[in-house]
Design an enzyme around this catalytic site. Structure first.
Site: not given
Length: 282
Positions: A66, A75, A77, A162, A211, A220, A223
């Site tokens: 991060n 992750c 994406n 999440h 995030e 995200c 997400g």
């Protein structure tokens, strides 16, 4: 030696991608934060390193950090960008399906085109201890207090934890304070990515995500998967859903328990560069 990198994004969720296949990745959290600085550095939501696999059943490994220098387990994406990066590097052809190892385990990616990737994100995990989330028993909804407000959330892991909150208005001013409050909530011992989701109909969702380690983001991927999974488990959405985020759209497919969840979306290159005054390696 200058640190070469690719700048990429997946519907606005932006990345610095570093080739660690021949040269071991060796940046500490302070060095990562320096590169993440959007004024004095390059700027990114996450940094991704492409490395040899630890798991012999996978073709490559990718590390995730991060913007604050902390590691991340997954992750969505980012893995699409890794697949597109591997294609540009000549290591992955259009139409190929390969397993790539993430910090939270293997994922399967299929390259649909030079900038379009579908990813098997695994089966959503709802058991509180595995999210991890502190709760006496597993449930579709949990009552929780954040910054003085009583809320109802879903809790799920997509390789990272999440919190999902269904809302009527994504522009509500309260979300600006509730996002950080839930991300750092004590009931999420490792922190959480907090998603506020607005249901438009059974096949369309809108989403904003705060995030852990990066703050508010344009997109995200995990997400989007988490929001769809929580609402699907409640019977509120169909097996295929389009999720609209501030940076663009993702398609999420999940047939329910016993099935893995697939995420499909774009990956874009922005530029190639060198960090000319890189932090010294270990």
């Amino acid at each position: 030696m200058a640190l070469r990198f690719s700048k990429m994004h997946g519907i606005g969720n932006d990345f610095v991608v570093i080739d660690g296949r021949q040269r071991p990745f060796a940046l500490d959290p302070a060095q990562i934060r320096a590169i993440a600085d959007r004024h004095a550095g390059v700027g990114f939501d996450q940094l991704l390193s492409v490395e040899p696999p630890r798991d012999p059943g996978c073709a490559f490994y990718y590390g995730i950090w991060n913007a604050d220098g902390s590691p991340s387990g997954q992750c969505g994406n980012g893995v699409r960008c890794v697949a597109a990066w591997l294609h540009r590097a000549g290591a992955l052809a259009i139409g190929d399906t390969v397993r790539i190892e993430s910090p939270s385990g293997p994922v399967t990616v299929r390259l649909l085109g030079p900038h379009e990737v579908t990813v098997d994100m695994g089966e959503p995990v709802f058991e509180p201890a595995r999210v991890p989330f502190r709760a006496e028993a597993q449930a579709d909804r949990y009552a929780i207090e954040a910054d003085g407000d009583a809320l109802e959330i879903g809790a799920v892991s997509m390789g990272n934890p999440h919190a999902v909150v269904e809302v009527a208005d994504l522009a509500a001013p309260s979300l600006a304070r509730l996002g950080p409050a839930l991300t750092a909530h004590a009931r999420f011992p490792q922190g959480a990515n907090t998603g506020f989701v607005q249901k438009l109909d059974r096949a369309r969702l809108r989403l904003r995500v705060h995030e852990r380690g990066s703050g508010w983001t344009l997109a995200c991927g995990t997400g989007a998967c988490a929001a769809m999974a929580v609402l699907h488990r409640r019977g509120e959405v169909d097996d295929r859903v389009q999720v609209e985020l501030p940076g663009g759209r993702l398609r999420i497919d999940w047939a329910g328990p016993g099935h893995t969840l697939w995420m499909t979306g774009p990956a874009a290159f922005v530029f190639e560069g060198e960090w000319l005054d890189p932090p010294s390696a270990h």
